[in-house]
Design an enzyme around this catalytic site. Structure first.
Site, PDB file in Angstrom:
ATOM      1  N   GLU A  50      29.394  39.885  43.368  1.00  0.00           N
ATOM      2  CA  GLU A  50      30.832  40.127  43.271  1.00  0.00           C
ATOM      3  C   GLU A  50      31.502  38.773  43.075  1.00  0.00           C
ATOM      4  O   GLU A  50      31.307  37.866  43.897  1.00  0.00           O
ATOM      5  CB  GLU A  50      31.293  40.765  44.576  1.00  0.00           C
ATOM      6  CG  GLU A  50      32.478  41.662  44.487  1.00  0.00           C
ATOM      7  CD  GLU A  50      32.817  42.241  45.850  1.00  0.00           C
ATOM      8  OE1 GLU A  50      33.883  41.883  46.378  1.00  0.00           O
ATOM      9  OE2 GLU A  50      32.015  43.027  46.393  1.00  0.00           O
ATOM     10  N   ASP A  61      42.959  39.004  51.145  1.00  0.00           N
ATOM     11  CA  ASP A  61      41.935  38.035  51.548  1.00  0.00           C
ATOM     12  C   ASP A  61      42.352  37.227  52.760  1.00  0.00           C
ATOM     13  O   ASP A  61      43.515  36.854  52.920  1.00  0.00           O
ATOM     14  CB  ASP A  61      41.621  37.091  50.383  1.00  0.00           C
ATOM     15  CG  ASP A  61      40.993  37.831  49.216  1.00  0.00           C
ATOM     16  OD1 ASP A  61      40.069  38.617  49.469  1.00  0.00           O
ATOM     17  OD2 ASP A  61      41.435  37.631  48.069  1.00  0.00           O
TER      18      ASP A  61
END
Length: 275
Positions: A50, A61
């Site tokens: 990924e 995030d």
């Protein structure tokens, strides 16, 4: 048409084991170091890679991946350079699936049609775009599927029985189950709770379920793998990058070997789980 992602999960099922998905931020800490790292991931044990596409406002995030994105952006990383890195990787490796994870803004600026064509040509297999809900499938999801790219959707602990079918409707490749509420790397998932959640998702879909967010150690990876088709590890890898940088924030001779060593440990732990 069978994608690399479907082929890889079929191979994992044949081997009777879960997979390891490694998340790394494209261009972190610099282009050359990152490309060396990327090329080393399959041999170290990554079943699926990924790639985080750096963005200035990465709302899903946590601090570790935000910092990695800023390092990459400071080094000049862009969406075009990320696609070029995938193309360079594909020159020597044609089997390991690559998924781009990021936000819609850079793709929108690049141009959706152009991006999908270039991503496909570079050797990208799937997309995770965290800020596009199912209600916006016309924007990118449906065109991506038409272009032959899997569109991977996130399900979370708060995705209830009513919402889940909506989330899964156009999902392809695998379902990414977010094991905790909150941002990446912010807490440790409970393996029993995660296992029950994966079982619930599987009553709604035949797709494999990969579990991520908060998995940091080989021991945690092994525990989560027992109840999932794959485990995603990201923050621990980008933190390993950070810890190997010099005082100026530049890569050292330890950067790539340290990350690959952790991937090997994670892969060994995950592969110890047999179906």
């Amino acid at each position: 048409m069978t994608t690399r992602i479907a082929t890889r999960f079929a191979a994992l099922a044949q081997e009777g084991r879960p997979g390891l998905v490694t998340f790394v931020t494209a261009g972190d800490p610099d282009g050359d170091t990152f490309l060396t790292l990327l090329k080393g991931l399959p041999e170290a044990g990554a079943d699926i890679i990924e790639l985080g596409v750096p963005f200035t406002d990465p709302m899903a995030d946590g601090p570790a991946i935000q910092a990695a994105g800023l390092r990459a952006l400071a080094a000049g990383q862009s969406l075009a350079k990320t696609l070029a890195m995938v193309k360079a990787f594909r020159a020597g490796e044609n089997e390991t699936p690559i998924v781009l994870m990021g936000y819609f803004n850079p793709i929108y600026v690049y141009g959706v049609e152009r991006f999908l064509a270039d991503a496909r040509a570079a050797g990208v297999d799937g997309l995770i775009v965290v800020d596009l809900p199912p209600e916006e499938d016309d924007e990118l999801c449906l065109p991506a599927l038409k272009a032959g790219l899997d569109f991977i959707r996130l399900a979370t602990p708060t995705t209830d029985e009513k919402r889940l079918p909506v989330v899964l409707k156009n999902t392809a490749g695998f379902v990414y189950y977010v094991s905790i509420t909150g941002i990446t790397g912010s807490a440790t998932p409970d393996a029993d709770v995660v296992g029950a959640a994966v079982s619930r998702i599987k009553t709604h879909t035949d797709l494999p379920v990969a579990v991520g967010f908060g998995v940091k150690t080989p021991e945690q990876a092994r525990a989560i793998a027992a109840g999932a088709d794959a485990v995603v590890v990201g923050s621990a890898l980008v933190e390993t990058v950070r810890h190997t940088l010099d005082g100026e924030g530049r890569a050292t001779e330890k950067t790539v070997p340290s990350v690959l060593a952790l991937v090997k440990e994670l892969a060994t732990a995950v592969r110890s789980v047999k179906r």
